[in-house]
Design an enzyme around this catalytic site. Structure first.
Site, PDB file in Angstrom:
ATOM      1  N   LYS A   1       0.347   0.280  15.018  1.00 33.44           N
ATOM      2  CA  LYS A   1       1.737   0.185  15.488  1.00 33.44           C
ATOM      3  C   LYS A   1       2.005  -1.025  16.382  1.00 33.44           C
ATOM      4  CE  LYS A   1       3.159   3.464  13.191  1.00 33.44           C
ATOM      5  NZ  LYS A   1       3.872   2.977  12.007  1.00 33.44           N
TER       6      LYS A   1
ATOM      7  N   TYR B   1      -9.540   5.911   6.821  1.00 34.41           N
ATOM      8  CA  TYR B   1      -9.712   6.305   8.222  1.00 34.41           C
ATOM      9  C   TYR B   1     -10.648   7.502   8.232  1.00 34.41           C
ATOM     10  CZ  TYR B   1      -5.435   3.682   9.483  1.00 34.41           C
ATOM     11  OH  TYR B   1      -4.477   2.711   9.696  1.00 34.41           O
TER      12      TYR B   1
ATOM     13  N   PRO C   1      -5.111   1.070  18.277  1.00 35.79           N
ATOM     14  CA  PRO C   1      -4.801   0.507  16.950  1.00 35.79           C
ATOM     15  C   PRO C   1      -4.857   1.512  15.803  1.00 35.79           C
ATOM     16  CG  PRO C   1      -6.955  -0.202  17.690  1.00 35.79           C
ATOM     17  CD  PRO C   1      -6.334   0.519  18.837  1.00 35.79           C
TER      18      PRO C   1
ATOM     19  N   HIS D   1       0.849  -1.196   0.000  1.00 33.29           N
ATOM     20  CA  HIS D   1       0.000   0.000   0.000  1.00 33.29           C
ATOM     21  C   HIS D   1       0.882   1.242   0.000  1.00 33.29           C
ATOM     22  CE1 HIS D   1      -4.246  -1.459   1.346  1.00 33.29           C
ATOM     23  NE2 HIS D   1      -3.660  -2.354   0.560  1.00 33.29           N
TER      24      HIS D   1
ATOM     25  N   TYR E   1       3.662   6.735   9.911  1.00 30.76           N
ATOM     26  CA  TYR E   1       2.805   5.605   9.538  1.00 30.76           C
ATOM     27  C   TYR E   1       3.624   4.483   8.890  1.00 30.76           C
ATOM     28  CZ  TYR E   1      -1.487   3.184   8.139  1.00 30.76           C
ATOM     29  OH  TYR E   1      -2.502   2.244   8.012  1.00 30.76           O
TER      30      TYR E   1
END
Ligand code: APR
Ligand code: PHB
Length: 390
Positions: free
Chosen positions: A297, A201, A293, A72, A385
């Site tokens: 991580k 998200y 979450p 991704h 990220y």
């Protein structure tokens, strides 16, 4: 019975550590409280940083991850329906993440150990740690109706947040840092194709939502929910309606839904124990820290802990140097706290906090608007990220 390193817990941290140490010729014994199917039944996030992918390669269990993992290069944020794609690859200088379920990684590790004939002891009851403040630590456990005693050089506490290892440390010797969030995540797994190729998200006044996946035919989706949520109150139809109500209408309209194959509620917590070493006992993974979450991580922090601890133990046995062991706690905690900060920041940005007032909600919106207009802010999000340097 004697071993060099006794590892408590056969989750990702314990199994990855066992594999790395055995590859270096170090004798380990893995003690797991539950049965294999129970361990594999735990559904957890599966977004792997490059550092985690590299470690899985180093452990020699990367074949299926390479074949089935989904690279991704970006994620999509939505704030009250306004979309913002974060180009992870562009903003992080070429890095990306790999979507590969934690359950699958655990399965790969279990299979590798079984094939190597280095079996873990499952359903080990009443695991007890002793004398880890001496040069001769010991572990006892019950299995098959008998009590077993293990003499070892070191104990690795990889037994998760509710494990026995951290609980065995005297209260005077450990400091705990914690933030419990006033909500949970209601998660559903379903065999339908993801609505988008990347994760979504979403912040919404009704609460956070996340559209993730395990493959091109299996989704894992979440909605923020009250801590006392009972999944019996949530039919599949109610879940999909609530999820779609929190997303951009074009996404909601395009979303395929289907029967849940798993449904559960998880609480959110930020937690760190300091230090991570107590004589001959070392903590790694969820035994040492917990993150909400939101930033994906948890598994990646377990992997960096294991990388540092494996390097340190190999240094002890191969190089007769304890520099790595002496530096493990500080080295791991430096990376842990940065991931704690990022996970907390992303959770604050995207969730609806019951105690927040109008000012807090305006600040949340301003944070998103700043992110939307700032290459620097997007770079900061992206480099966290995809994973800070290990
Ligand atoms: N004795 C033996 N085993 C134990 C004990 C005990 N007293 N207590 C817990 N365990 C086992 C659990 O059954 C579990 O299989 O330790 C294992 C810990 O595994 P995880 O909780 O998965 O923790 P970790 O290996 O550190 O992996 C961290 O997994 O939990 C997710 O979100 C977390 O992604 C993160 C990653
Ligand atoms: C998941 O796929 O379960 C997942 C992905 C990303 C997250 C959390 C969970 O941040």
């Amino acid at each position: 019975m004697r071993t060099q390193v006794a590892i408590i817990g056969a989750g990702p941290a314990g199994l990855l550590l066992a594999r790395l140490l055995e590859n270096a010729g170090i004798d380990v014994l893995v003690l797991e409280r539950r049965a294999p199917d129970y361990v594999l039944g735990r559904i957890r996030a599966g977004v792997l940083e490059q550092g985690t992918v590299d470690l899985v390669e180093q452990a020699g269990v990367a074949a299926r991850m390479r074949a089935e993992g989904l690279p991704h290069e970006g994620i999509e944020l939505q704030f009250d329906g306004d979309p913002l794609r974060i180009d992870l690859r562009q903003r992080s200088g070429g890095k990306q993440v790999l979507v590969y379920g934690q359950t699958e990684l655990t399965r790969d590790l279990m299979q590798a150990r079984a094939e190597a004939g280095t079996a873990s002891v499952y359903e080990a009851e009443d695991v007890t740690l002793a004398d880890f403040d001496t040069a001769h630590p010991r572990v006892t456990y019950r299995h098959g109706g008998a009590t077993h005693a293990v003499e070892c050089d070191f104990i690795a506490g990889c037994d998760g947040f509710h494990g026995v290892a951290r609980a065995s440390v005297p209260a005077r010797a450990i400091e705990l840092f914690e933030r419990v969030y006033p909500f949970g995540w209601l998660g559903v797994m379903a065999d339908v194709p993801p609505v988008r190729d990347e994760l979504i998200y979403a912040h919404h006044a009704r609460g956070f939502a996340l559209c993730s996946m395990r493959s091109r035919t299996r989704v894992r989706c979440y909605v923020q929910c009250p801590l006392d949520t009972d999944i019996a109150d949530w039919s599949d139809a109610r879940f999909w309606d609530e999820l779609r109500s929190r997303l951009d209408p074009s996404v909601a309209e395009a979303m395929r839904t289907g029967p849940s194959i798993e449904k559960s509620v998880a609480p959110l917590r930020s937690f760190v124990a300091e230090p991570l070493r107590f004589g001959r006992l070392f903590l790694a993974g969820d035994a040492a820290h917990i993150v909400p979450p939101t930033g994906a991580k948890g598994l990646n922090l377990a992997a960096s802990d294991v990388r540092y601890l494996a390097e340190a133990l190999v240094g002890h046995y191969r190089d007769k140097s304890d520099a790595g062991l002496d530096g493990y706690s500080a080295r791991a905690l430096a990376r842990i706290w940065k991931a704690e900060r990022f996970s907390w920041w992303m959770t604050k940005l995207l969730h609806s906090f019951p105690e927040d007032g109008a000012f807090d909600r305006r600040v949340q919106r301003a944070e998103f608007d700043y992110l939307a207009g700032s290459a620097a802010a997007q770079t900061a999000l992206a480099e966290n990220y995809v994973g800070l340097p290990v």
